[in-house]
Design an enzyme around this catalytic site. Structure first.
Site, short mmCIF file in Angstrom:
data_model
loop_
_atom_site.label_atom_id
_atom_site.label_comp_id
_atom_site.label_asym_id
_atom_site.label_seq_id
_atom_site.Cartn_x
_atom_site.Cartn_y
_atom_site.Cartn_z
N TYR A 14 -2.53 -0.44 10.35
CA TYR A 14 -2.44 -0.74 8.91
C TYR A 14 -1.08 -0.29 8.37
O TYR A 14 -0.40 -1.03 7.66
CB TYR A 14 -3.60 -0.04 8.20
N SER A 53 0.88 -1.19 0.00
CA SER A 53 0.00 0.00 0.00
C SER A 53 0.91 1.22 0.00
O SER A 53 2.07 1.13 0.41
CB SER A 53 -0.85 0.01 1.28
P1 NAI Z 1 -11.11 -6.45 -0.29
O1 NAI Z 1 -11.58 -6.33 1.13
O2 NAI Z 1 -12.00 -6.11 -1.40
O3 NAI Z 1 -10.56 -7.93 -0.52
C1 NAI Z 1 -9.69 -8.55 0.39
C2 NAI Z 1 -9.87 -10.05 0.29
O4 NAI Z 1 -8.95 -10.65 1.19
C3 NAI Z 1 -11.28 -10.51 0.70
O5 NAI Z 1 -11.78 -11.42 -0.27
C4 NAI Z 1 -11.08 -11.17 2.04
O6 NAI Z 1 -11.99 -12.22 2.30
C5 NAI Z 1 -9.63 -11.68 1.91
N1 NAI Z 1 -9.00 -11.87 3.20
C6 NAI Z 1 -8.94 -10.99 4.22
N2 NAI Z 1 -8.32 -11.54 5.25
C7 NAI Z 1 -7.99 -12.81 4.88
C8 NAI Z 1 -7.33 -13.87 5.52
N3 NAI Z 1 -6.89 -13.78 6.78
N4 NAI Z 1 -7.14 -15.01 4.83
C9 NAI Z 1 -7.59 -15.15 3.57
N5 NAI Z 1 -8.23 -14.17 2.92
C10 NAI Z 1 -8.43 -13.02 3.57
O7 NAI Z 1 -9.77 -5.59 -0.32
P2 NAI Z 1 -8.90 -5.05 -1.55
O8 NAI Z 1 -9.14 -3.61 -1.64
O9 NAI Z 1 -9.07 -5.90 -2.74
O10 NAI Z 1 -7.45 -5.24 -0.93
C11 NAI Z 1 -6.51 -6.18 -1.42
C12 NAI Z 1 -5.13 -5.79 -0.87
O11 NAI Z 1 -4.79 -4.50 -1.37
C13 NAI Z 1 -5.09 -5.69 0.65
O12 NAI Z 1 -3.86 -6.20 1.11
C14 NAI Z 1 -5.15 -4.20 0.90
O13 NAI Z 1 -4.52 -3.84 2.12
C15 NAI Z 1 -4.40 -3.67 -0.30
N6 NAI Z 1 -4.71 -2.29 -0.64
C16 NAI Z 1 -6.01 -1.90 -0.90
C17 NAI Z 1 -6.28 -0.58 -1.20
C18 NAI Z 1 -7.66 -0.07 -1.47
O14 NAI Z 1 -7.86 1.18 -1.49
N7 NAI Z 1 -8.64 -0.90 -1.73
C19 NAI Z 1 -5.19 0.43 -1.23
C20 NAI Z 1 -3.89 -0.11 -1.00
C21 NAI Z 1 -3.66 -1.41 -0.70
#
Ligand code: NAI
Length: 264
Positions: free
Chosen positions: A159, A146
């Site tokens: 975070y 991130s």
């Molecule tokens: P999201 O919440 O849409 O998807 C995250 C996925 O990870 C979900 O399907 C969830 O079930 C899964 N997950 C969470 N904890 C888990 C665990 N312990 N074991 C297995 N699966 C797990 O989030 P998004 O936005 O797609 O985020 C993906 C990555 O990108 C994350 O690491 C987030 O920190 C990072 N990120 C997201 C940003 C944003 O603005 N959306 C910005 C910068 C980084």
């Protein structure tokens, strides 16, 4: 833990493990890797959503695993199964992660531990259990960190700590395993249009509009923007990328923004 394993057989095709594939960035990465013909091994703790997106029984190039990335035994078993049944792993794109807001005053210790466990320990476990296979196949490990992994962010204490940890870990991985042919990199997105973003902004359109306006390119990223970069990094085109911490944020962390940007 997995669905029918007989469909994917060992083949010269790329085997890619994608975590967090049930939602947002991980789902877009999974779609992008399937488009390029990879066998995809999709991990998420949310099996119903993973099934809704990728559970088509006719899909012989996708295997689904219900797993918590912070659970040592589950991650170890999954990589052992992929090794045994499918020959190993060429690419890992580790997207699973959680965000919890709060300063250290506001946040309780259990929440801090949870964020660090999923985001940082999860990255460690993925790298640890993928690495033997990646070493054997000279593969690629990409973590979605991130811009909170390279900068502080007010109200994001846990975070930020977790994502700075991910960036540090990836740099060490690149130095430790680059000499043996495994490339390790991190993508640092700014805000991306996913369910996580909805959760962060909730019903506060004012905050959302403010932050979106502050991005030099004038919009948040789409999950597909991140997926495209992840696909590039792990492809032959990215063959000289190792230890790269790539900002993908429309210029948000390039420096201070001007009043022209804020007044638009
Ligand atoms: P999201 O919440 O849409 O998807 C995250 C996925 O990870 C979900 O399907 C969830 O079930 C899964 N997950 C969470 N904890 C888990 C665990 N312990 N074991 C297995 N699966 C797990 O989030 P998004 O936005 O797609 O985020 C993906 C990555 O990108 C994350 O690491 C987030 O920190 C990072 N990120 C997201 C940003 C944003 O603005 N959306 C910005 C910068 C980084």
């Amino acid at each position: 833990m997995s669905n029918d394993q007989s469909a994917i057989s060992p083949s010269p095709r790329e085997n890619a493990v994608i975590t967090g594939a049930a939602s947002g960035i991980g789902a877009a990465v999974a779609r992008r890797f399937r488009e390029r013909g990879a066998n995809v091994f999709l991990l998420d703790r949310d099996m119903p959503s993973l099934h809704r997106s990728f559970g088509n029984a006719d899909d012989s190039k996708a295997k689904l695993f219900e797993a918590d990335v912070s659970d040592t035994a589950q991650i170890k078993d999954i990589f052992a199964e992929i090794e045994r049944c499918h020959g190993g792993v060429d690419s890992v794109v580790h997207c699973a992660g959680v965000a919890r807001l709060g300063t250290v005053i506001e946040m309780d210790e259990a929440t801090f531990d949870f964020v660090l466990k999923v985001n940082l320990k999860g990255t460690f476990l993925l790298a640890k259990h993928a690495m033997p296979s990646l070493l054997a196949r000279k593969g690629s490990f990409t973590a979605i960190a991130s811009d909170a992994g390279t900068q502080g962010a007010s109200g994001y204490a846990a975070y930020c700590a977790s994502k700075h940890g991910v960036v540090g870990l990836v740099k060490s991985l690149a130095l430790d395993h680059g000499p043996s042919g495994v490339r390790c990199n991190a993508i640092c997105p700014g805000f991306v249009e996913t369910p996580m973003l909805e959760q962060l902004f909730g019903d506060n359109p004012t905050d959302r509009a403010f932050y979106e306006k502050s991005v030099p390119l004038g919009r948040f990223a789409r999950p597909e923007d991140v997926a495209e970069l992840a696909a590039f990094i792990s492809s032959p085109a990215g063959a000289y990328l190792n230890g790269a911490i790539v900002a993908l944020d429309g210029g948000s962390t390039a420096g201070y923004f001007s009043t022209a940007v804020l007044s638009r």
